[in-house]
Motif scaffolding. Structure first.
Motif, PDB file in Angstrom:
ATOM      1  N   LEU A  74       0.838  -1.301  -0.019  1.00 20.50           N
ATOM      2  CA  LEU A  74       0.032   0.072   0.221  1.00 20.50           C
ATOM      3  C   LEU A  74       0.894   1.344  -0.041  1.00 20.50           C
ATOM      4  O   LEU A  74       0.560   2.478  -0.659  1.00 20.50           O
ATOM      5  N   ASP A  75       1.935   1.148   0.812  1.00 19.65           N
ATOM      6  CA  ASP A  75       2.636   2.395   0.789  1.00 19.65           C
ATOM      7  C   ASP A  75       3.623   2.525  -0.689  1.00 19.65           C
ATOM      8  O   ASP A  75       3.524   3.827  -0.975  1.00 19.65           O
ATOM      9  N   SER A  76       3.654   1.573  -1.328  1.00 18.49           N
ATOM     10  CA  SER A  76       4.385   1.879  -2.698  1.00 18.49           C
ATOM     11  C   SER A  76       3.399   2.205  -3.449  1.00 18.49           C
ATOM     12  O   SER A  76       3.345   3.319  -4.335  1.00 18.49           O
ATOM     13  N   LEU A  77       2.034   1.678  -3.689  1.00 15.76           N
ATOM     14  CA  LEU A  77       1.149   2.221  -4.508  1.00 15.76           C
ATOM     15  C   LEU A  77       0.615   3.577  -4.144  1.00 15.76           C
ATOM     16  O   LEU A  77       0.656   4.531  -5.034  1.00 15.76           O
ATOM     17  N   ALA A  78       0.721   3.895  -2.839  1.00 10.17           N
ATOM     18  CA  ALA A  78       0.447   5.388  -2.501  1.00 10.17           C
ATOM     19  C   ALA A  78       1.269   6.351  -2.930  1.00 10.17           C
ATOM     20  O   ALA A  78       1.070   7.511  -3.424  1.00 10.17           O
ATOM     21  N   GLY A  79       2.661   5.826  -3.002  1.00  7.61           N
ATOM     22  CA  GLY A  79       3.808   6.616  -3.659  1.00  7.61           C
ATOM     23  C   GLY A  79       3.530   6.867  -5.017  1.00  7.61           C
ATOM     24  O   GLY A  79       3.983   8.099  -5.581  1.00  7.61           O
ATOM     25  N   VAL A  80       3.325   5.855  -5.506  1.00  7.15           N
ATOM     26  CA  VAL A  80       3.150   6.027  -7.054  1.00  7.15           C
ATOM     27  C   VAL A  80       2.211   6.699  -7.747  1.00  7.15           C
ATOM     28  O   VAL A  80       2.306   7.700  -8.336  1.00  7.15           O
ATOM     29  N   TYR A  81       0.855   6.834  -6.709  1.00  6.78           N
ATOM     30  CA  TYR A  81      -0.183   7.640  -7.281  1.00  6.78           C
ATOM     31  C   TYR A  81      -0.374   8.963  -6.659  1.00  6.78           C
ATOM     32  O   TYR A  81      -1.135   9.638  -6.843  1.00  6.78           O
ATOM     33  N   LYS A  82       0.675   9.102  -5.571  1.00  6.68           N
ATOM     34  CA  LYS A  82       0.802  10.250  -4.710  1.00  6.68           C
ATOM     35  C   LYS A  82      -0.712  10.695  -4.183  1.00  6.68           C
ATOM     36  O   LYS A  82      -0.897  11.711  -4.071  1.00  6.68           O
ATOM     37  N   ILE A  83      -1.127   9.409  -3.643  1.00  6.48           N
ATOM     38  CA  ILE A  83      -2.455   9.639  -2.913  1.00  6.48           C
ATOM     39  C   ILE A  83      -2.156   8.983  -1.431  1.00  6.48           C
ATOM     40  O   ILE A  83      -2.043   7.711  -1.599  1.00  6.48           O
ATOM     41  N   LYS A  84      -2.155   9.674  -0.389  1.00  7.90           N
ATOM     42  CA  LYS A  84      -1.904   8.883   0.921  1.00  7.90           C
ATOM     43  C   LYS A  84      -2.924   7.924   1.465  1.00  7.90           C
ATOM     44  O   LYS A  84      -4.158   8.176   1.102  1.00  7.90           O
ATOM     45  N   ILE A  85      -2.486   7.063   2.373  1.00  2.39           N
ATOM     46  CA  ILE A  85      -3.548   6.266   2.937  1.00  2.39           C
ATOM     47  C   ILE A  85      -3.602   6.966   4.609  1.00  2.39           C
ATOM     48  O   ILE A  85      -2.495   7.120   5.109  1.00  2.39           O
ATOM     49  N   LYS A 121       5.688   3.678  10.678  1.00  7.80           N
ATOM     50  CA  LYS A 121       7.033   3.482  10.656  1.00  7.80           C
ATOM     51  C   LYS A 121       7.453   3.091   9.321  1.00  7.80           C
ATOM     52  O   LYS A 121       7.129   1.821   8.798  1.00  7.80           O
ATOM     53  N   ASP A 122       8.569   3.680   8.487  1.00  9.48           N
ATOM     54  CA  ASP A 122       9.068   3.066   7.262  1.00  9.48           C
ATOM     55  C   ASP A 122       8.005   3.131   5.939  1.00  9.48           C
ATOM     56  O   ASP A 122       8.164   2.635   5.142  1.00  9.48           O
ATOM     57  N   HIS A 123       6.871   3.690   6.449  1.00 12.15           N
ATOM     58  CA  HIS A 123       5.856   3.782   5.349  1.00 12.15           C
ATOM     59  C   HIS A 123       5.354   5.321   5.524  1.00 12.15           C
ATOM     60  O   HIS A 123       4.575   5.929   5.894  1.00 12.15           O
ATOM     61  N   PRO A 124       6.211   6.185   4.539  1.00  7.03           N
ATOM     62  CA  PRO A 124       6.164   7.552   4.472  1.00  7.03           C
ATOM     63  C   PRO A 124       4.744   8.036   3.848  1.00  7.03           C
ATOM     64  O   PRO A 124       4.374   9.313   3.945  1.00  7.03           O
ATOM     65  N   ASN A 125       4.167   7.176   3.154  1.00 10.11           N
ATOM     66  CA  ASN A 125       2.846   7.561   2.645  1.00 10.11           C
ATOM     67  C   ASN A 125       1.663   7.265   3.394  1.00 10.11           C
ATOM     68  O   ASN A 125       0.599   7.370   2.985  1.00 10.11           O
ATOM     69  N   PHE A 126       1.730   6.771   4.694  1.00 12.89           N
ATOM     70  CA  PHE A 126       0.721   6.538   5.583  1.00 12.89           C
ATOM     71  C   PHE A 126       0.570   7.563   6.532  1.00 12.89           C
ATOM     72  O   PHE A 126       1.489   8.513   6.894  1.00 12.89           O
ATOM     73  N   GLY A 127      -0.640   7.984   6.933  1.00 13.59           N
ATOM     74  CA  GLY A 127      -0.963   9.249   8.001  1.00 13.59           C
ATOM     75  C   GLY A 127      -2.231   8.839   8.599  1.00 13.59           C
ATOM     76  O   GLY A 127      -2.483   7.535   8.744  1.00 13.59           O
ATOM     77  N   VAL A 128      -2.830   9.722   9.060  1.00 11.17           N
ATOM     78  CA  VAL A 128      -3.959   9.387  10.030  1.00 11.17           C
ATOM     79  C   VAL A 128      -5.429   9.885   9.797  1.00 11.17           C
ATOM     80  O   VAL A 128      -5.275  11.248   9.467  1.00 11.17           O
ATOM     81  N   CYS A 129      -6.376   9.141   9.766  1.00 10.82           N
ATOM     82  CA  CYS A 129      -7.784   9.725  10.034  1.00 10.82           C
ATOM     83  C   CYS A 129      -8.231   9.821  11.359  1.00 10.82           C
ATOM     84  O   CYS A 129      -8.593   8.695  11.998  1.00 10.82           O
TER      85      CYS A 129
END
Length: 284
Positions: free
Chosen positions: A144-155, A178-186
């Protein structure tokens, strides 16, 4: 000297300005606040997408958050958002545009593999969304982190109450980030309170990673089954929460999410929105 010609020009200018102000009246909140107010369409999950948009528009918001299992109604042949075609997406965008509403995020449930997630990322890309809200399994984090980086849409990782989600505590969200820079929080304020956590302390712990907020209130703390109530009528300390949002200079979308009186809760959504906006003005 003011001539008749100049007076007519001035009156026309005033008329144009008035029309512009009327069309942008809903956006007043955005200009006066550090964040934007929206409605999670899950609040209206008993209704078609068209009817849910009507209700969100009546609430006077600028943003809505979709959810993947929404039965979209007759306009979409009773499909869910999990089965949108390109034609459906175009129609969906037209309906949002007609109401001057934006959908910057959606809650995703039921995605089981990379192909499923690619569908949602493609949908999000077509809709110009900023993030997808989800509670992903640990084995899918890297993908998911990889896909989020490719699409530039965060999780944006969402949490339900203790015992109902692996992400009920901020520490579990921090572990996933941790180690997933494209993850954040709702940040779901109600579910934190249900879990016996202090929402303000949770916001502090997740500072800098909050992509969106679910705004709700409940009748009792530290009870995973606490009833949803009108925002401002329950136990959550909203003045302290607003102070914390200001301290963090939060500028994301706060979606009102009403999970009671589901057949007829528009008045509750509006009351909660007005309470929160009024409280912001009072403590501003």
């Amino acid at each position: 000297m003011i001539t008749i010609k100049n007076s007519l020009w001035y009156l026309c200018l005033l008329a144009v300005s008035f029309i512009g102000c009327a069309e942008n009246s809903k956006k007043t909140q955005d200009q006066n606040a550090e964040w934007n107010i929206g409605v999670a369409l899950y609040s209206f999950n008993r209704f078609s997408f068209a009817d849910a948009l009507d209700k969100a528009d009546s609430a006077g918001v600028n943003y809505v958050e979709g959810f993947s299992f929404h039965n979209m109604g007759k306009e979409f042949n009773d499909k869910t958002m999990a089965a949108m075609t390109d034609e459906d997406i175009s129609k969906l965008k037209e309906m949002l545009s007609a109401k001057k509403l934006e959908m910057q995020s959606m809650y995703v449930s039921g995605a089981k593999n990379e192909a499923d997630w690619k569908y949602y990322f493609e949908l999000a890309k077509a809709m110009n969304m900023q993030h997808l809200v989800a509670e992903p399994e640990k084995e899918s984090w890297d993908m998911l982190d990889s896909l989020a980086g490719v699409y530039k849409i965060k999780i944006a990782i969402h949490e339900h109450a203790k015992g109902k989600s692996q992400y009920w505590h901020p520490d579990s969200v921090i572990a996933a980030m941790k180690d997933h820079p494209n993850f954040g929080v709702c940040a779901d304020l109600g579910h934190w309170e249900r879990s016996g956590l202090n929402p303000v302390e949770c916001l502090k712990k997740l500072e800098g990673n909050i992509l969106g907020v679910h705004l709700k209130d409940i009748h009792q703390s530290n009870n995973p089954d606490a009833n949803d109530v009108v925002i401002g009528k329950g136990v959550i300390n909203f003045p302290a929460i607003i102070d914390e949002f200001k301290r963090q200079q939060f500028k994301g979308v706060i979606h009102v999410e009403c999970e009671h009186k589901m057949e007829n809760n528009l008045a509750e959504v509006i009351a909660g929105k007005k309470y929160f906006e009024g409280l912001y003005t009072k403590v501003n």
